[in-house]
Design a protein around this motif. Structure first.
Motif, PDB file in Angstrom:
ATOM      1  N   ILE A  18       0.863  -1.178   0.000  1.00  0.00           N
ATOM      2  CA  ILE A  18       0.000   0.000   0.000  1.00  0.00           C
ATOM      3  C   ILE A  18       0.899   1.228   0.000  1.00  0.00           C
ATOM      4  N   PHE A  19       0.604   2.168  -0.884  1.00  0.00           N
ATOM      5  CA  PHE A  19       1.316   3.446  -0.934  1.00  0.00           C
ATOM      6  C   PHE A  19       0.297   4.567  -0.843  1.00  0.00           C
ATOM      7  N   SER A  20       0.642   5.610  -0.118  1.00  0.00           N
ATOM      8  CA  SER A  20      -0.239   6.745   0.073  1.00  0.00           C
ATOM      9  C   SER A  20       0.586   8.024   0.042  1.00  0.00           C
ATOM     10  N   SER A  54      -5.416  27.463   1.519  1.00  0.00           N
ATOM     11  CA  SER A  54      -4.725  26.185   1.440  1.00  0.00           C
ATOM     12  C   SER A  54      -5.701  25.088   1.032  1.00  0.00           C
ATOM     13  N   GLU A  55      -5.235  24.207   0.158  1.00  0.00           N
ATOM     14  CA  GLU A  55      -6.021  23.050  -0.258  1.00  0.00           C
ATOM     15  C   GLU A  55      -5.155  21.801  -0.100  1.00  0.00           C
ATOM     16  N   GLN A  56      -5.762  20.698   0.302  1.00  0.00           N
ATOM     17  CA  GLN A  56      -5.052  19.436   0.473  1.00  0.00           C
ATOM     18  C   GLN A  56      -5.669  18.368  -0.428  1.00  0.00           C
ATOM     19  N   ALA A  57      -4.814  17.424  -0.834  1.00  0.00           N
ATOM     20  CA  ALA A  57      -5.275  16.286  -1.629  1.00  0.00           C
ATOM     21  C   ALA A  57      -4.321  15.129  -1.403  1.00  0.00           C
ATOM     22  N   GLY A  58      -4.665  13.997  -1.953  1.00  0.00           N
ATOM     23  CA  GLY A  58      -3.806  12.826  -1.854  1.00  0.00           C
ATOM     24  C   GLY A  58      -4.472  11.653  -2.535  1.00  0.00           C
ATOM     25  N   LEU A  81       9.141  13.810  -5.318  1.00  0.00           N
ATOM     26  CA  LEU A  81       8.845  14.357  -3.992  1.00  0.00           C
ATOM     27  C   LEU A  81       9.897  13.885  -3.001  1.00  0.00           C
ATOM     28  N   TYR A  82      10.839  14.762  -2.690  1.00  0.00           N
ATOM     29  CA  TYR A  82      11.819  14.501  -1.637  1.00  0.00           C
ATOM     30  C   TYR A  82      12.629  15.762  -1.399  1.00  0.00           C
ATOM     31  N   THR A  90       3.911  17.721   2.919  1.00  0.00           N
ATOM     32  CA  THR A  90       3.606  16.545   2.116  1.00  0.00           C
ATOM     33  C   THR A  90       4.006  15.286   2.867  1.00  0.00           C
ATOM     34  N   SER A  91       3.431  14.176   2.440  1.00  0.00           N
ATOM     35  CA  SER A  91       3.878  12.889   2.968  1.00  0.00           C
ATOM     36  C   SER A  91       3.763  11.841   1.875  1.00  0.00           C
ATOM     37  N   PHE A  92       4.624  10.846   1.981  1.00  0.00           N
ATOM     38  CA  PHE A  92       4.632   9.720   1.054  1.00  0.00           C
ATOM     39  C   PHE A  92       5.010   8.514   1.893  1.00  0.00           C
ATOM     40  N   THR A  93       4.140   7.526   1.930  1.00  0.00           N
ATOM     41  CA  THR A  93       4.385   6.377   2.791  1.00  0.00           C
ATOM     42  C   THR A  93       3.976   5.091   2.077  1.00  0.00           C
ATOM     43  N   GLY A  94       4.571   4.011   2.485  1.00  0.00           N
ATOM     44  CA  GLY A  94       4.223   2.719   1.907  1.00  0.00           C
ATOM     45  C   GLY A  94       4.511   1.602   2.893  1.00  0.00           C
ATOM     46  N   ALA A  95       3.842   0.481   2.690  1.00  0.00           N
ATOM     47  CA  ALA A  95       4.035  -0.670   3.575  1.00  0.00           C
ATOM     48  C   ALA A  95       3.725  -1.950   2.815  1.00  0.00           C
TER      49      ALA A  95
END
Length: 98
Positions: A18-20, A54-58, A81-82, A90-95
């Motif tokens: 899963i990546f988000s 401000s607006e957020q998305a993902g 993105l880094y 921002t965030s980028f995560t995976g498991a």
């Protein structure tokens, strides 16, 4: 394994992942973030900030991946993105799920 210098995740073992990613923008008329696997575009997130608000998305993706594949997120025209202080919200995560 995540490379902090490139923003690329190299898949360590074959499995279901899963990546988000989430991001925020308040300057541009439109900001798009895209998740890629080995250069193939998988999913987007889009914001349309207006009047300095401000607006957020993902987005999130569950993917079956093979060992050695590469996963990353690109923000607009600025690349992966880094490490860019402009995108500190921002965030980028995976498991690995299985």
């Amino acid at each position: 394994m995540y490379n902090v210098h490139t923003g690329i995740v190299t898949i360590p073992v074959t499995g279901t992942y899963i990546f988000s990613f989430q991001f925020e923008d308040w300057v541009s008329g439109q900001m798009i973030a895209r998740l890629f696997v080995d250069g193939d575009h998988i999913v987007d997130g889009v914001v349309f900030p207006a009047d300095g608000r401000s607006e957020q998305a993902g987005n999130t993706a569950i993917l079956v991946l093979r060992q050695g594949q590469s996963v990353w997120v690109e923000m607009g025209d600025s690349g992966r993105l880094y490490g860019d202080p402009k995108y500190y919200l921002t965030s980028f995560t995976g498991a690995l799920l299985q």
